[in-house]
Design a protein around this motif. Sequence first.
Motif, PDB file in Angstrom:
ATOM      1  N   LEU A   1     -90.246  62.126 -85.211  1.00 33.16           N
ATOM      2  CA  LEU A   1     -89.613  62.964 -85.418  1.00 33.16           C
ATOM      3  C   LEU A   1     -89.011  63.082 -84.438  1.00 33.16           C
ATOM      4  CD1 LEU A   1     -92.206  65.766 -86.261  1.00 33.16           C
ATOM      5  CD2 LEU A   1     -91.188  63.738 -87.592  1.00 33.16           C
ATOM      6  N   ASN A   2     -87.533  63.142 -83.865  1.00 31.27           N
ATOM      7  CA  ASN A   2     -86.436  63.482 -83.048  1.00 31.27           C
ATOM      8  C   ASN A   2     -85.792  64.466 -83.049  1.00 31.27           C
ATOM      9  OD1 ASN A   2     -84.194  62.843 -84.871  1.00 31.27           O
ATOM     10  ND2 ASN A   2     -85.182  61.047 -84.630  1.00 31.27           N
ATOM     11  N   ASN A   3     -85.328  64.195 -81.973  1.00 28.66           N
ATOM     12  CA  ASN A   3     -83.894  65.395 -81.643  1.00 28.66           C
ATOM     13  C   ASN A   3     -82.828  65.581 -82.209  1.00 28.66           C
ATOM     14  OD1 ASN A   3     -82.340  67.978 -80.992  1.00 28.66           O
ATOM     15  ND2 ASN A   3     -83.721  67.734 -79.181  1.00 28.66           N
ATOM     16  N   SER A   4     -82.153  65.456 -83.364  1.00 27.16           N
ATOM     17  CA  SER A   4     -81.266  64.503 -83.909  1.00 27.16           C
ATOM     18  C   SER A   4     -80.420  65.917 -83.983  1.00 27.16           C
ATOM     19  CB  SER A   4     -81.798  64.462 -85.765  1.00 27.16           C
ATOM     20  OG  SER A   4     -82.168  65.388 -86.500  1.00 27.16           O
ATOM     21  N   LEU A   5     -80.681  67.582 -84.084  1.00 26.39           N
ATOM     22  CA  LEU A   5     -79.421  67.844 -84.154  1.00 26.39           C
ATOM     23  C   LEU A   5     -78.687  68.182 -83.059  1.00 26.39           C
ATOM     24  CD1 LEU A   5     -80.941  70.315 -86.654  1.00 26.39           C
ATOM     25  CD2 LEU A   5     -78.548  68.522 -86.585  1.00 26.39           C
ATOM     26  N   VAL A   6     -79.183  68.826 -81.884  1.00 24.40           N
ATOM     27  CA  VAL A   6     -79.074  68.522 -80.278  1.00 24.40           C
ATOM     28  C   VAL A   6     -78.465  67.626 -79.827  1.00 24.40           C
ATOM     29  CG1 VAL A   6     -79.905  69.928 -78.511  1.00 24.40           C
ATOM     30  CG2 VAL A   6     -80.674  70.943 -80.202  1.00 24.40           C
ATOM     31  N   VAL A   7     -79.168  66.617 -79.888  1.00 20.49           N
ATOM     32  CA  VAL A   7     -78.944  65.752 -78.822  1.00 20.49           C
ATOM     33  C   VAL A   7     -78.215  64.420 -80.091  1.00 20.49           C
ATOM     34  CG1 VAL A   7     -79.935  63.966 -77.445  1.00 20.49           C
ATOM     35  CG2 VAL A   7     -80.093  65.771 -77.562  1.00 20.49           C
ATOM     36  N   GLY A   8     -78.588  64.295 -80.717  1.00 23.46           N
ATOM     37  CA  GLY A   8     -78.116  63.532 -81.209  1.00 23.46           C
ATOM     38  C   GLY A   8     -76.379  63.256 -82.044  1.00 23.46           C
ATOM     39  N   VAL A   9     -76.588  64.680 -82.299  1.00 22.91           N
ATOM     40  CA  VAL A   9     -75.179  65.024 -82.585  1.00 22.91           C
ATOM     41  C   VAL A   9     -73.891  64.546 -81.908  1.00 22.91           C
ATOM     42  CG1 VAL A   9     -73.352  66.768 -84.504  1.00 22.91           C
ATOM     43  CG2 VAL A   9     -75.513  66.869 -84.606  1.00 22.91           C
ATOM     44  N   PRO A  10     -74.335  65.039 -80.787  1.00 22.06           N
ATOM     45  CA  PRO A  10     -72.793  65.162 -79.582  1.00 22.06           C
ATOM     46  C   PRO A  10     -73.074  63.449 -79.432  1.00 22.06           C
ATOM     47  CG  PRO A  10     -74.368  66.656 -79.420  1.00 22.06           C
ATOM     48  CD  PRO A  10     -74.716  66.708 -80.325  1.00 22.06           C
ATOM     49  N   LEU A  11     -74.171  62.793 -79.550  1.00 23.52           N
ATOM     50  CA  LEU A  11     -74.242  61.588 -79.253  1.00 23.52           C
ATOM     51  C   LEU A  11     -73.975  60.525 -79.929  1.00 23.52           C
ATOM     52  CD1 LEU A  11     -74.556  59.879 -76.571  1.00 23.52           C
ATOM     53  CD2 LEU A  11     -77.337  59.915 -77.395  1.00 23.52           C
ATOM     54  N   MET A  12     -74.233  60.455 -80.972  1.00 18.65           N
ATOM     55  CA  MET A  12     -73.530  59.850 -82.457  1.00 18.65           C
ATOM     56  C   MET A  12     -71.851  59.923 -82.253  1.00 18.65           C
ATOM     57  SD  MET A  12     -75.685  57.847 -83.050  1.00 18.65           S
ATOM     58  CE  MET A  12     -75.955  57.955 -81.262  1.00 18.65           C
ATOM     59  N   LYS A  13     -71.572  61.445 -82.484  1.00 17.40           N
ATOM     60  CA  LYS A  13     -69.678  61.444 -82.466  1.00 17.40           C
ATOM     61  C   LYS A  13     -69.316  60.927 -81.706  1.00 17.40           C
ATOM     62  CE  LYS A  13     -67.276  65.430 -83.205  1.00 17.40           C
ATOM     63  NZ  LYS A  13     -66.498  66.869 -83.636  1.00 17.40           N
ATOM     64  N   ALA A  14     -69.166  60.576 -80.031  1.00 20.20           N
ATOM     65  CA  ALA A  14     -68.836  60.027 -79.262  1.00 20.20           C
ATOM     66  C   ALA A  14     -69.016  58.316 -79.191  1.00 20.20           C
ATOM     67  CB  ALA A  14     -69.803  60.785 -77.898  1.00 20.20           C
ATOM     68  N   MET A  15     -70.696  58.078 -79.732  1.00 23.49           N
ATOM     69  CA  MET A  15     -70.486  56.388 -79.889  1.00 23.49           C
ATOM     70  C   MET A  15     -69.464  56.580 -81.038  1.00 23.49           C
ATOM     71  SD  MET A  15     -74.615  56.179 -78.487  1.00 23.49           S
ATOM     72  CE  MET A  15     -74.066  54.133 -78.550  1.00 23.49           C
TER      73      MET A  15
ATOM     74  N   LEU B   1     -83.699  58.786 -80.005  1.00 20.96           N
ATOM     75  CA  LEU B   1     -83.636  60.100 -79.365  1.00 20.96           C
ATOM     76  C   LEU B   1     -84.876  60.468 -79.071  1.00 20.96           C
ATOM     77  CD1 LEU B   1     -80.688  61.301 -81.920  1.00 20.96           C
ATOM     78  CD2 LEU B   1     -80.016  60.377 -80.093  1.00 20.96           C
ATOM     79  N   PRO B   2     -84.727  61.855 -78.283  1.00 20.22           N
ATOM     80  CA  PRO B   2     -85.721  62.464 -77.696  1.00 20.22           C
ATOM     81  C   PRO B   2     -86.810  62.820 -78.752  1.00 20.22           C
ATOM     82  CG  PRO B   2     -83.625  62.769 -76.438  1.00 20.22           C
ATOM     83  CD  PRO B   2     -82.782  62.229 -77.493  1.00 20.22           C
ATOM     84  N   GLN B   3     -87.969  63.487 -78.307  1.00 17.38           N
ATOM     85  CA  GLN B   3     -88.502  64.732 -78.901  1.00 17.38           C
ATOM     86  C   GLN B   3     -88.153  65.375 -80.046  1.00 17.38           C
ATOM     87  OE1 GLN B   3     -91.250  63.477 -80.210  1.00 17.38           O
ATOM     88  NE2 GLN B   3     -91.699  65.159 -81.370  1.00 17.38           N
TER      89      GLN B   3
END
Length: 339
Positions: free
Chosen positions: A110-124, A316-318
């Motif tokens: 289980l990962n922090n897909s919304l809070v961390v994942g969205v901005p990170l994946m959008k930038a990458m 991604l983080p927890q």
Amino acid sequence: MIGWEDVYKVVVAMVPLYVPLVLGYGSVKWWHMFTPEQCDAINLFASYFIIPLFNFEFTSHVNPLQMNYLFIAADVISKSLVLLVLTLWANCSGHGTYSWSITSFSLSALNNSLVVGVPLMKAMYGQMGMDLVIQSSVVQSILWLMVLLFMLELRRTRTDFSTNTITRDSGVVHGELAGKDLEGSTNFVVRENPSFRLMMKMVWLKLAKNPNSYSCILGLAWAFVSNRWHLKMPSIVEGSILIMSRAGAGASMFSMGFAAGLFMALQEKIIACGASLTMFGMILRFVGGPGTMAIGSFAVGLRGEVLHVSIIQAALPQAIASFVFAKEYGLHANVLSTA
């Protein structure tokens, strides 16, 4: 290639989300504004109101007709593999336990897909990366968080049964001797051994009372109907939901800031579980999760940037919700607070 502008976008999107974490930590550690009982109340508020409504509001805007089903299949394979390994470990190994299997599943799957994942994946990776991580979040909320809740409720029900005792007079001939009271009468403890059917019934009844069990399912059902027949949610209903979930990702960080932050502030050390368990959690989170996702991705034939996104988002983080549930159910929250 990620440029400095992309790094800046990630920082701008993520830094404000961690302000509640600092405020939550300081409000207990430095300013002494909240008691442990009040911290528990805040955690319950996040568990039963903030997270369900946020998940419903977020899921209801996803288009299920345009999902990458190969990517979803890879996610299902990877997390099913984690469950299989942990099940074998808990039942076949002398060191395996059901409680640690639950915690290990949270850490590795289980990962922090919304809070961390969205901005990170959008930038990458741009819009494609953001869409995939959003789809991963939807599947996680609908399927894997429900699996986690089921395991937690099963553990709680089993614990309740094992500690359920019946005090009887000395005339009862069965049971274990527990002691004598001041009047000299003997108390006996009878441990009940419930049937599997009865235990499952109690678990499902408890899950039915938990709004996290069906908030995402209802959100996805509405998303399918609205996208299939081009319907809009009535404004009075949408407004009633948004009044609690308008903060979006910030609402999720509320549970981290006022639950994880408060939890860590009440500990004598910032790393409450010690170095060894912290390392154990990091290995599961940043090695085990991506490793199983790579297996699932290769199994379904993912290639190119989709393969890269699938593996990176697994590291991604927890997930915030998994910590909130661990705190609510009293299971290794100190380990999850460090991942």
